[in-house]
Design a protein around this motif. Structure first.
Motif, PDB file in Angstrom:
ATOM      1  N   UNK A  98       1.122  -1.128  -0.096  1.00 23.22           N
ATOM      2  CA  UNK A  98       0.061  -0.113  -0.111  1.00 23.22           C
ATOM      3  C   UNK A  98       0.863   1.319   0.011  1.00 23.22           C
ATOM      4  N   UNK A  99       1.929   1.113   0.924  1.00 25.30           N
ATOM      5  CA  UNK A  99       2.934   2.548   0.931  1.00 25.30           C
ATOM      6  C   UNK A  99       3.457   2.742  -0.574  1.00 25.30           C
ATOM      7  N   UNK A 100       3.715   1.660  -0.957  1.00 24.41           N
ATOM      8  CA  UNK A 100       4.537   1.537  -2.503  1.00 24.41           C
ATOM      9  C   UNK A 100       3.713   2.180  -3.409  1.00 24.41           C
ATOM     10  N   UNK A 128      -8.846  -1.769   0.882  1.00 24.95           N
ATOM     11  CA  UNK A 128     -10.148  -2.211   1.184  1.00 24.95           C
ATOM     12  C   UNK A 128     -10.265  -3.769   1.518  1.00 24.95           C
ATOM     13  N   UNK A 129      -9.261  -4.556   0.615  1.00 24.14           N
ATOM     14  CA  UNK A 129      -9.087  -5.726   0.944  1.00 24.14           C
ATOM     15  C   UNK A 129      -8.370  -6.125   2.211  1.00 24.14           C
ATOM     16  N   UNK A 130      -7.371  -5.195   2.430  1.00 27.68           N
ATOM     17  CA  UNK A 130      -6.626  -5.578   3.803  1.00 27.68           C
ATOM     18  C   UNK A 130      -7.212  -5.329   4.895  1.00 27.68           C
ATOM     19  N   UNK A 131      -7.713  -4.069   5.019  1.00 26.98           N
ATOM     20  CA  UNK A 131      -8.306  -3.497   6.274  1.00 26.98           C
ATOM     21  C   UNK A 131      -9.720  -3.975   6.317  1.00 26.98           C
ATOM     22  N   UNK A 132     -10.486  -4.235   5.441  1.00 27.59           N
ATOM     23  CA  UNK A 132     -11.997  -4.631   5.605  1.00 27.59           C
ATOM     24  C   UNK A 132     -12.379  -6.069   5.074  1.00 27.59           C
ATOM     25  N   UNK A 133     -11.070  -6.695   4.725  1.00 30.54           N
ATOM     26  CA  UNK A 133     -11.171  -8.228   4.250  1.00 30.54           C
ATOM     27  C   UNK A 133     -12.478  -8.300   3.256  1.00 30.54           C
ATOM     28  N   UNK A 134     -12.436  -7.447   2.406  1.00 35.84           N
ATOM     29  CA  UNK A 134     -13.584  -7.554   1.347  1.00 35.84           C
ATOM     30  C   UNK A 134     -13.004  -7.710  -0.015  1.00 35.84           C
ATOM     31  N   UNK A 135     -13.387  -8.730  -0.734  1.00 32.88           N
ATOM     32  CA  UNK A 135     -13.052  -8.989  -2.304  1.00 32.88           C
ATOM     33  C   UNK A 135     -14.014  -9.539  -3.004  1.00 32.88           C
ATOM     34  N   UNK A 136     -14.356  -8.424  -3.833  1.00 38.82           N
ATOM     35  CA  UNK A 136     -15.564  -8.812  -4.858  1.00 38.82           C
ATOM     36  C   UNK A 136     -14.896  -8.814  -6.442  1.00 38.82           C
ATOM     37  N   UNK A 137     -13.716  -8.811  -6.407  1.00 38.21           N
ATOM     38  CA  UNK A 137     -13.306  -8.654  -7.806  1.00 38.21           C
ATOM     39  C   UNK A 137     -13.040  -7.012  -8.566  1.00 38.21           C
ATOM     40  N   UNK A 138     -14.337  -6.537  -8.717  1.00 41.59           N
ATOM     41  CA  UNK A 138     -14.153  -5.120  -9.291  1.00 41.59           C
ATOM     42  C   UNK A 138     -13.937  -4.235  -7.979  1.00 41.59           C
ATOM     43  N   UNK A 142     -16.440  -3.657  -4.661  1.00 39.41           N
ATOM     44  CA  UNK A 142     -15.821  -3.616  -3.148  1.00 39.41           C
ATOM     45  C   UNK A 142     -15.963  -2.189  -2.522  1.00 39.41           C
ATOM     46  N   UNK A 143     -15.931  -1.153  -3.253  1.00 41.99           N
ATOM     47  CA  UNK A 143     -16.473   0.286  -2.537  1.00 41.99           C
ATOM     48  C   UNK A 143     -17.677   0.157  -1.894  1.00 41.99           C
ATOM     49  N   UNK A 144     -18.691  -0.354  -2.585  1.00 45.05           N
ATOM     50  CA  UNK A 144     -20.265  -0.531  -2.342  1.00 45.05           C
ATOM     51  C   UNK A 144     -20.207  -1.464  -1.078  1.00 45.05           C
ATOM     52  N   UNK A 145     -19.439  -2.460  -1.113  1.00 42.10           N
ATOM     53  CA  UNK A 145     -19.511  -3.406   0.028  1.00 42.10           C
ATOM     54  C   UNK A 145     -19.333  -3.058   1.508  1.00 42.10           C
ATOM     55  N   UNK A 146     -18.355  -1.699   1.179  1.00 41.28           N
ATOM     56  CA  UNK A 146     -18.124  -1.314   2.693  1.00 41.28           C
ATOM     57  C   UNK A 146     -18.823  -0.068   3.038  1.00 41.28           C
ATOM     58  N   UNK A 147     -19.949   0.100   2.304  1.00 38.42           N
ATOM     59  CA  UNK A 147     -20.703   1.320   2.773  1.00 38.42           C
ATOM     60  C   UNK A 147     -21.364   1.306   4.410  1.00 38.42           C
ATOM     61  N   UNK A 148     -21.802   0.273   4.561  1.00 39.74           N
ATOM     62  CA  UNK A 148     -22.235   0.069   5.652  1.00 39.74           C
ATOM     63  C   UNK A 148     -21.143   0.110   6.954  1.00 39.74           C
ATOM     64  N   UNK A 149     -19.901  -0.272   6.594  1.00 43.99           N
ATOM     65  CA  UNK A 149     -18.747  -0.484   7.544  1.00 43.99           C
ATOM     66  C   UNK A 149     -17.960   0.729   7.873  1.00 43.99           C
ATOM     67  N   UNK A 150     -18.230   1.824   7.049  1.00 42.75           N
ATOM     68  CA  UNK A 150     -17.502   2.936   7.381  1.00 42.75           C
ATOM     69  C   UNK A 150     -18.384   4.091   7.768  1.00 42.75           C
ATOM     70  N   UNK A 151     -17.657   5.132   8.414  1.00 45.93           N
ATOM     71  CA  UNK A 151     -18.744   6.315   9.047  1.00 45.93           C
ATOM     72  C   UNK A 151     -19.374   7.036   8.000  1.00 45.93           C
TER      73      UNK A 151
END
Length: 227
Positions: A98-100, A128-138, A142-151
């Motif tokens: 991520x840093x690189x 998203x995959x590392x912090x939220x453990x979400x992996x949807x392919x696109x 993956x952004x849509x999948x974290x809507x309910x997880x983030x403030x």
């Protein structure tokens, strides 16, 4: 003269005095196709003793010739040579990949916005995959999948940025596909990455440090009471 400065290595906001920096001026007075130029070479040593790292800048100006006098003209551009990127230096508890990706996206921002945006999309997906453990392919899914997880405010920022220009369309495509973007769009993606690194990784780390400190103090008092 003293001046305010933020260290690009440790992000300490400080005042630079004469003991902390050295500046050299150089004038190009020889006729050439680009015109007369003047440059400053500025060395700064971070006064924070825990950092103490070196920064190097070159500032370029027009140079005007008034009979028998050379006078510095308009500012043209500044380059940061050390560190070799203006990207923030994040701690090692943030995953290396991520840093690189973030640092490379920032480094190439001015030279190639479309390449920078491609690296930023890959960086965002990695976060998203590392912090939220979400992996949807696109990335879009993956952004849509974290809507309910983030403030709500964080989500509002993410959603607002992905509606700008071509960014939204890019989210629905392969993250490695290079597509034309405006420089300002690529800059927005960089700003989103920085915000999310702070919101997710840095805040979590600081919270863990505080909680561990509370636990340690509580355990010390408990042992003292029993002894």
């Amino acid at each position: 003269m003293a001046f305010n400065w933020t260290c690009p290595h440790c992000e300490t906001k400080t005042t630079i005095n004469s003991d902390d920096h050295t500046k050299h001026e150089s004038n190009l007075c020889k006729d050439n196709a680009e015109g007369l130029k003047s440059a400053d070479i500025l060395w700064i040593v971070c006064p924070n003793t825990e950092c103490n790292k070196l920064s190097l800048y070159v500032r370029l100006y027009e140079l005007n010739y008034i009979p028998e006098i050379y006078r510095r003209g308009d500012f043209i551009k500044e380059w940061t040579l050390l560190p070799n990127t203006k990207a923030k230096i994040y701690p090692e508890y943030i995953p290396l990949a991520i840093r690189q990706d973030y640092e490379e996206a920032y480094t190439i921002l001015e030279l190639s916005p479309k390449a920078s945006a491609t690296l930023s999309r890959r960086c965002l997906q990695g976060m998203i995959r590392d912090f939220w453990k979400v992996k949807k392919g696109r990335l879009f899914d993956e952004i849509n999948a974290i809507e309910e997880k983030v403030d709500p405010l964080t989500w509002k920022s993410i959603n607002a940025i992905r509606k700008v220009g071509n960014i939204g369309a890019h989210m629905e495509k392969d993250i490695n596909l290079i597509i034309e973007v405006e420089p300002k769009e690529a800059q927005l993606l960089i700003q989103l990455i920085e915000m999310l690194i702070e919101e997710w990784y840095v805040h979590r780390h600081e919270r863990e440090l505080k909680l561990n400190s509370i636990v340690d103090i509580a355990e010390m008092k408990d042992k003292a009471k029993k002894s």
